[in-house]
Write an enzyme that holds these catalytic residues in place. Structure first.
Site, PDB file in Angstrom:
ATOM      1  N   GLU A 186       0.840  -1.188   0.000  1.00 29.14           N
ATOM      2  CA  GLU A 186       0.000   0.000   0.000  1.00 29.14           C
ATOM      3  C   GLU A 186       0.879   1.245   0.000  1.00 29.14           C
ATOM      4  O   GLU A 186       1.771   1.362   0.832  1.00 29.14           O
ATOM      5  CB  GLU A 186      -0.889  -0.004   1.252  1.00 29.14           C
ATOM      6  CG  GLU A 186      -1.945  -1.080   1.222  1.00 29.14           C
ATOM      7  CD  GLU A 186      -2.383  -1.530   2.621  1.00 29.14           C
ATOM      8  OE1 GLU A 186      -2.095  -0.846   3.610  1.00 29.14           O
ATOM      9  OE2 GLU A 186      -3.012  -2.604   2.695  1.00 29.14           O
ATOM     10  N   LEU A 246      -5.989  -1.627  -0.953  1.00 30.02           N
ATOM     11  CA  LEU A 246      -5.795  -1.685   0.500  1.00 30.02           C
ATOM     12  C   LEU A 246      -6.311  -3.034   0.998  1.00 30.02           C
ATOM     13  O   LEU A 246      -7.476  -3.175   1.347  1.00 30.02           O
ATOM     14  CB  LEU A 246      -6.565  -0.538   1.154  1.00 30.02           C
ATOM     15  CG  LEU A 246      -6.123  -0.092   2.538  1.00 30.02           C
ATOM     16  CD1 LEU A 246      -6.903   1.147   2.938  1.00 30.02           C
ATOM     17  CD2 LEU A 246      -6.229  -1.141   3.583  1.00 30.02           C
ATOM     18  N   ALA A 247      -5.454  -4.038   0.991  1.00 28.58           N
ATOM     19  CA  ALA A 247      -5.918  -5.379   1.324  1.00 28.58           C
ATOM     20  C   ALA A 247      -4.709  -6.248   1.649  1.00 28.58           C
ATOM     21  O   ALA A 247      -4.037  -6.762   0.760  1.00 28.58           O
ATOM     22  CB  ALA A 247      -6.697  -5.961   0.151  1.00 28.58           C
ATOM     23  N   GLU A 248      -4.436  -6.406   2.937  1.00 31.54           N
ATOM     24  CA  GLU A 248      -3.228  -7.130   3.336  1.00 31.54           C
ATOM     25  C   GLU A 248      -3.297  -8.615   3.027  1.00 31.54           C
ATOM     26  O   GLU A 248      -2.274  -9.223   2.693  1.00 31.54           O
ATOM     27  CB  GLU A 248      -2.938  -6.934   4.821  1.00 31.54           C
ATOM     28  CG  GLU A 248      -2.389  -5.569   5.172  1.00 31.54           C
ATOM     29  CD  GLU A 248      -3.454  -4.492   5.258  1.00 31.54           C
ATOM     30  OE1 GLU A 248      -4.651  -4.834   5.153  1.00 31.54           O
ATOM     31  OE2 GLU A 248      -3.097  -3.316   5.414  1.00 31.54           O
ATOM     32  N   GLN A 273       2.285  -1.762   6.077  1.00 31.26           N
ATOM     33  CA  GLN A 273       2.564  -0.407   6.581  1.00 31.26           C
ATOM     34  C   GLN A 273       3.049  -0.405   8.026  1.00 31.26           C
ATOM     35  O   GLN A 273       3.859   0.409   8.414  1.00 31.26           O
ATOM     36  CB  GLN A 273       1.340   0.475   6.413  1.00 31.26           C
ATOM     37  CG  GLN A 273       1.286   0.980   4.997  1.00 31.26           C
ATOM     38  CD  GLN A 273       0.182   1.951   4.710  1.00 31.26           C
ATOM     39  OE1 GLN A 273      -0.669   2.229   5.528  1.00 31.26           O
ATOM     40  NE2 GLN A 273       0.213   2.469   3.505  1.00 31.26           N
ATOM     41  N   PHE A 274       2.487  -1.308   8.814  1.00 29.44           N
ATOM     42  CA  PHE A 274       2.909  -1.451  10.204  1.00 29.44           C
ATOM     43  C   PHE A 274       2.756  -2.926  10.555  1.00 29.44           C
ATOM     44  O   PHE A 274       1.875  -3.603  10.022  1.00 29.44           O
ATOM     45  CB  PHE A 274       2.039  -0.600  11.140  1.00 29.44           C
ATOM     46  CG  PHE A 274       2.271   0.882  10.996  1.00 29.44           C
ATOM     47  CD1 PHE A 274       3.186   1.540  11.799  1.00 29.44           C
ATOM     48  CD2 PHE A 274       1.588   1.613  10.038  1.00 29.44           C
ATOM     49  CE1 PHE A 274       3.413   2.903  11.653  1.00 29.44           C
ATOM     50  CE2 PHE A 274       1.810   2.974   9.885  1.00 29.44           C
ATOM     51  CZ  PHE A 274       2.719   3.624  10.698  1.00 29.44           C
ATOM     52  N   PHE A 287      -0.586  -4.431  11.161  1.00 24.44           N
ATOM     53  CA  PHE A 287      -1.526  -4.692  10.065  1.00 24.44           C
ATOM     54  C   PHE A 287      -1.125  -5.910   9.239  1.00 24.44           C
ATOM     55  O   PHE A 287      -1.596  -6.101   8.119  1.00 24.44           O
ATOM     56  CB  PHE A 287      -1.681  -3.453   9.178  1.00 24.44           C
ATOM     57  CG  PHE A 287      -2.103  -2.243   9.960  1.00 24.44           C
ATOM     58  CD1 PHE A 287      -3.152  -2.330  10.863  1.00 24.44           C
ATOM     59  CD2 PHE A 287      -1.454  -1.032   9.824  1.00 24.44           C
ATOM     60  CE1 PHE A 287      -3.537  -1.232  11.626  1.00 24.44           C
ATOM     61  CE2 PHE A 287      -1.831   0.067  10.581  1.00 24.44           C
ATOM     62  CZ  PHE A 287      -2.879  -0.035  11.481  1.00 24.44           C
ATOM     63  N   PRO A 322      -4.154  -9.506   8.898  1.00 26.14           N
ATOM     64  CA  PRO A 322      -5.055 -10.023   7.849  1.00 26.14           C
ATOM     65  C   PRO A 322      -4.349 -11.003   6.915  1.00 26.14           C
ATOM     66  O   PRO A 322      -4.985 -11.867   6.319  1.00 26.14           O
ATOM     67  CB  PRO A 322      -5.483  -8.767   7.082  1.00 26.14           C
ATOM     68  CG  PRO A 322      -5.191  -7.623   7.982  1.00 26.14           C
ATOM     69  CD  PRO A 322      -4.075  -8.054   8.900  1.00 26.14           C
ATOM     70  N   HIS A 332      -0.108   0.606  15.979  1.00 25.23           N
ATOM     71  CA  HIS A 332       1.064   1.049  15.234  1.00 25.23           C
ATOM     72  C   HIS A 332       2.351   0.807  16.028  1.00 25.23           C
ATOM     73  O   HIS A 332       3.404   1.281  15.644  1.00 25.23           O
ATOM     74  CB  HIS A 332       0.958   2.536  14.884  1.00 25.23           C
ATOM     75  CG  HIS A 332      -0.100   2.855  13.875  1.00 25.23           C
ATOM     76  ND1 HIS A 332      -1.430   2.712  14.125  1.00 25.23           N
ATOM     77  CD2 HIS A 332      -0.008   3.315  12.596  1.00 25.23           C
ATOM     78  CE1 HIS A 332      -2.122   3.077  13.054  1.00 25.23           C
ATOM     79  NE2 HIS A 332      -1.279   3.440  12.117  1.00 25.23           N
TER      80      HIS A 332
HETATM   81  C1  LIG Z   1      -5.449  -3.210   7.954  1.00 27.56           C
HETATM   82  C2  LIG Z   1      -4.805  -1.876   7.814  1.00 27.56           C
HETATM   83  N1  LIG Z   1      -3.895  -1.663   6.850  1.00 27.56           N
HETATM   84  C3  LIG Z   1      -3.287  -0.466   6.714  1.00 27.56           C
HETATM   85  C4  LIG Z   1      -3.602   0.544   7.555  1.00 27.56           C
HETATM   86  C5  LIG Z   1      -2.901   1.888   7.412  1.00 27.56           C
HETATM   87  N2  LIG Z   1      -3.872   2.878   6.899  1.00 27.56           N
HETATM   88  C6  LIG Z   1      -4.508   3.721   7.735  1.00 27.56           C
HETATM   89  S1  LIG Z   1      -5.646   4.649   6.940  1.00 27.56           S
HETATM   90  C7  LIG Z   1      -5.291   3.942   5.441  1.00 27.56           C
HETATM   91  C8  LIG Z   1      -6.051   4.389   4.214  1.00 27.56           C
HETATM   92  C9  LIG Z   1      -7.520   4.242   4.360  1.00 27.56           C
HETATM   93  O1  LIG Z   1      -8.169   4.741   3.243  1.00 27.56           O
HETATM   94  P1  LIG Z   1      -9.745   4.757   3.117  1.00 27.56           P
HETATM   95  O2  LIG Z   1     -10.322   3.456   3.522  1.00 27.56           O
HETATM   96  O3  LIG Z   1     -10.070   5.244   1.756  1.00 27.56           O
HETATM   97  O4  LIG Z   1     -10.215   5.833   4.190  1.00 27.56           O
HETATM   98  P2  LIG Z   1      -9.789   7.354   4.312  1.00 27.56           P
HETATM   99  O5  LIG Z   1      -8.638   7.377   5.280  1.00 27.56           O
HETATM  100  O6  LIG Z   1      -9.441   7.865   2.973  1.00 27.56           O
HETATM  101  O7  LIG Z   1     -10.975   8.065   4.879  1.00 27.56           O
HETATM  102  C10 LIG Z   1      -4.282   2.986   5.588  1.00 27.56           C
HETATM  103  C11 LIG Z   1      -3.728   2.214   4.478  1.00 27.56           C
HETATM  104  C12 LIG Z   1      -4.563   0.295   8.549  1.00 27.56           C
HETATM  105  N3  LIG Z   1      -4.943   1.252   9.419  1.00 27.56           N
HETATM  106  N4  LIG Z   1      -5.157  -0.903   8.647  1.00 27.56           N
END
Ligand SMILES: Cc1ncc(C[n+]2csc(CCOP(=O)(O)OP(=O)(O)O)c2C)c(N)n1
Lengths: 362, 327
Positions: B29, B58-60, B82-83, B86, B89, B129
């Protein structure tokens, strides 16, 4: 074509013009109330970012641009419904009656920010969910419980556009259709998941199309038009309340801020795109509309903004003067009863905290 | 030669290996235009294009599964989570597939993949995190766990991980991503994945640690030295397989063992090291071994985080007890 201008469920367009007659519920008093709420939550948002910049708040995800989505949700839900939020949902939580101090505590690194009880009635609401999309599966569980309990309450869950790529989201949607449960999904489609644009998440034109495979209603709404949002959320809640099942609402909007205060959106997003998005934001259009109807004036606006600043200052003062959370509280809610081992670890932390606060080490 | 950060070193290793091996691809991601949320993959997409540097949805679980699939076909994917919080999954793909591919196919297919994730606390981040769950992965047969703690080791160990024909969990201590600097020779030389590194010689106790705790451990060793106690500091670096031979060799000299890790105490890697010492080298010990670890709690949100991070004097105190309490 600019996605924000696409034809979709909408009453007031970005120029503040009606594109179809207002629904019956939408009298000017109600709309003024929506407007005032949105301005207040935006004032809060600006202040929260400033607090982060001055070290008084941790990483903070701004909700700039999604005020209409949140206020509509917060106002449409009944007290007895259950809200399953994601981290950008301050407006909805606030409109639901959760004090803004809670949000400051949460992002200020204090666990007490997720404790909505005992002074709040709505303590069945779930806390913020940081792992993306997992809250959708919890929402299915909540809605199934509500159905089993048979009290006509509804669950409403929110997520971002990025979250719709996760299995959790798709599995939840699928299950909501199969079980015919009282659940409303609202996607805050703000076009970006950190640096990844909506188009890279999936090949579907509309995220609401994902509802088809699950056998539930899917609808795309102008998430910058609070009237359309409230209208659709209310209808979907009613639909669910009558036992007719789940709905997926895609609220099309735009993240006018960085992803969080730790992000720098200028790395991946053009200034032009951002400027264009500002033309479509939710607050300006409603203000223009209300002024044209003679229900609001620039003077009213100045007074309201000043009032909002005062309210937020009070909230912030309150937050800053709260007694710090005890370090050992990390143990206190971990289990119903602590083992001997954990009790001694707890003592260790108490001593360590005293040592660190006192600065003496012998 | 200029000094670089640990993060720069990761980036240098990725650049080096992508330039020298067409099969190396990077996915995750935000790894493309944004260069990763910590900027570890900066510049890779510009140089190697979007076929080799892939912004995933966005899909681990998807990232985990896709990485396994790619790896079976001769690519050498380097996936970024990313961390560490996460990674969960994707757990099914790591445990049930990446770790088992070689065994399941009797060596016909392998999984030469690297799964990178920043880990650990201390940066005032939100919930999920700050995890340190290396023990969870070390428990899984078929995967190795590597944790660098300096720019040079990050560079050399990441190269080795990418070149390994087996799946590697590569956990990066994000607290020292930008604070620890040193020179790195960008010559493509890998470091071994089965050896720990002795960072400081000493006669009184053996201090085994890894990740960001190396910083406090070295500071503590300095303070102890001023008190007349000489600690031998070992950076474990490869959490699995553990290089017990080097630890035992050090204990032959010192007779005292202190393990320092940020992760929770119960079933942590410290417990494993001490268990092995009691099986293999109990007679070398002049005192019961000690651990300085995180508590068995969920890492508190940031206001109270510092109390839960290991401080230099936690280590100093434990070392003094170990040496002076058992003279
Ligand atoms: C399972 C997981 N993977 C990665 C992250 C890191 N992360 C936090 S917010 C985000 C993006 C989320 O985007 P979206 O669903 O479009 O919501 P938005 O923040 O744009 O409102 C990511 C990748 C996380 N919190 N959880």
């Amino acid at each position: 074509m600019n996605v924000l201008a696409m034809p979709m469920h909408r009453f007031i367009d970005h120029r503040g013009k009606l594109v179809k007659p207002l629904p019956e519920w939408a009298d000017l008093m109600t709309l003024k109330g929506f407007y005032c709420d949105m301005v207040l939550t935006r004032t809060y948002d600006n202040k929260a970012v400033a607090l982060q910049r001055t070290g008084k708040l941790g990483t903070y995800p701004s909700h700039l641009g999604s005020e209409a989505i949140g206020i509509a949700i917060g106002r449409a839900l009944k007290k007895s419904d259950v809200f399953i939020p994601y981290y950008r949902d301050l407006p909805a939580l606030w409109a639901r009656g959760i004090g803004m101090e809670k949000n400051l505590q949460y992002w200020g690194g204090d666990e007490r920010g997720s404790d909505f009880s005992p002074d709040e009635e709505r303590c069945r609401d779930l806390p913020f969910c940081v792992p993306i999309a997992t809250q959708c599966t919890h929402a299915v569980g909540v809605a199934a419980a509500l159905k089993i309990q048979g009290n006509h309450n509804v669950a409403l869950v929110t997520c971002g556009d990025g979250a719709t790529s996760k299995g959790d989201f798709l599995e939840s949607l699928n299950c909501a259709g199969a079980w015919n449960i009282p659940l409303v999904f609202v996607i805050n489609n703000n076009q970006w998941a950190i640096s990844v644009p909506r188009a890279i998440q999936c090949g579907a034109e509309l995220l609401s199309d994902k509802a088809k495979g699950a056998g539930i209603e899917g609808i795309t709404v102008d998430g910058n038009d609070v009237v359309a949002m409230f209208d659709i959320v209310t209808m979907s809640l009613d639909h669910a309340r009558k036992g007719k099942g789940a709905t997926l609402i895609e609220a099309v909007s735009y993240r006018l801020s960085d992803h969080t205060t730790a992000d720098d959106a200028s790395r991946y997003r053009s200034e032009d795109e951002l400027q264009q998005a500002w033309e479509f934001e939710p607050i300006k259009r409603l203000k223009t509309f209300l002024i044209e109807q003679g229900a609001w004036s620039e003077q009213d606006d100045i007074s309201w903004q000043a009032h909002c600043k005062e309210v937020i200052e009070t909230v912030v003062d309150h937050y800053l003067s709260m007694t710090p959370q005890a370090p050992e509280s990390a143990f206190d809610f971990l289990y119903e009863q602590l083992s001997e081992d954990l009790l001694s670890q707890r003592d260790l932390i108490i001593n360590k905290a005293m040592r660190m606060q006192g600065g003496n080490h012998g | 030669m200029a000094e670089v950060t640990l993060l720069d070193a990761i980036n240098m290793a990725l650049h080096y290996e992508m330039a020298h091996d067409q099969n190396v691809v990077v996915l995750g991601e935000d790894v493309g235009d944004n260069g990763g949320v910590f900027r570890a993959t900066v510049g890779l997409k510009e140089k190697y294009g979007c076929k080799r540097v892939i912004d995933s949805p966005l899909a681990e679980a998807l990232i985990g599964g896709v990485t396994v699939g790619m790896a079976t076909q001769g690519l050498r994917p380097v996936a970024e989570f990313q961390f560490q919080g996460f990674v969960f999954p994707a757990m099914e793909h790591l445990v049930c597939h990446a770790a088992r591919m070689r065994n399941r196919t009797r060596g016909r297919l392998t999984c030469p993949a690297v799964f990178r994730a920043p880990f650990g606390g201390g940066i005032h981040a939100p919930e999920h995190h700050s995890e340190s769950v290396e023990a969870l992965f070390a428990h899984i047969p078929g995967i190795s766990v590597v944790i660098p703690s300096s720019p040079q080791r990050a560079y050399g160990l990441l190269l080795a991980a990418i070149r390994s024909n087996d799946p590697i969990m590569f956990f990066e201590p994000k607290r020292i991503y930008r604070t620890v600097k040193s020179t790195v020779i960008d010559n493509g030389e890998a470091l071994p994945l089965n050896t720990c590194f002795t960072l400081r010689k000493g006669r009184d106790l053996t201090l085994v640690t890894w990740g960001a705790c190396v910083v406090e451990s070295l500071q503590a060793a300095q303070t102890l030295s001023e008190l007349g106690i000489e600690a031998e500091v070992i950076d474990l670096a490869t959490i699995k397989p553990i290089d017990m031979a080097s630890i035992i060799k050090s204990l032959e000299k010192t007779g005292r063992l202190l393990v320092v890790h940020e992760a929770c105490k119960t079933c942590g890697v410290g417990a494993e090291i001490i268990a092995r010492i009691s099986e293999q080298a109990m007679c070398l010990l002049k005192a019961p071994p000690r651990r300085v670890t995180g508590t068995d709690t969920i890492m508190p949100y940031y206001k109270n985080e510092d109390y839960f991070m290991i401080q230099e004097d936690d280590i100093v105190d434990a070392a003094k007890m170990l040496v002076e309490g058992w003279k």
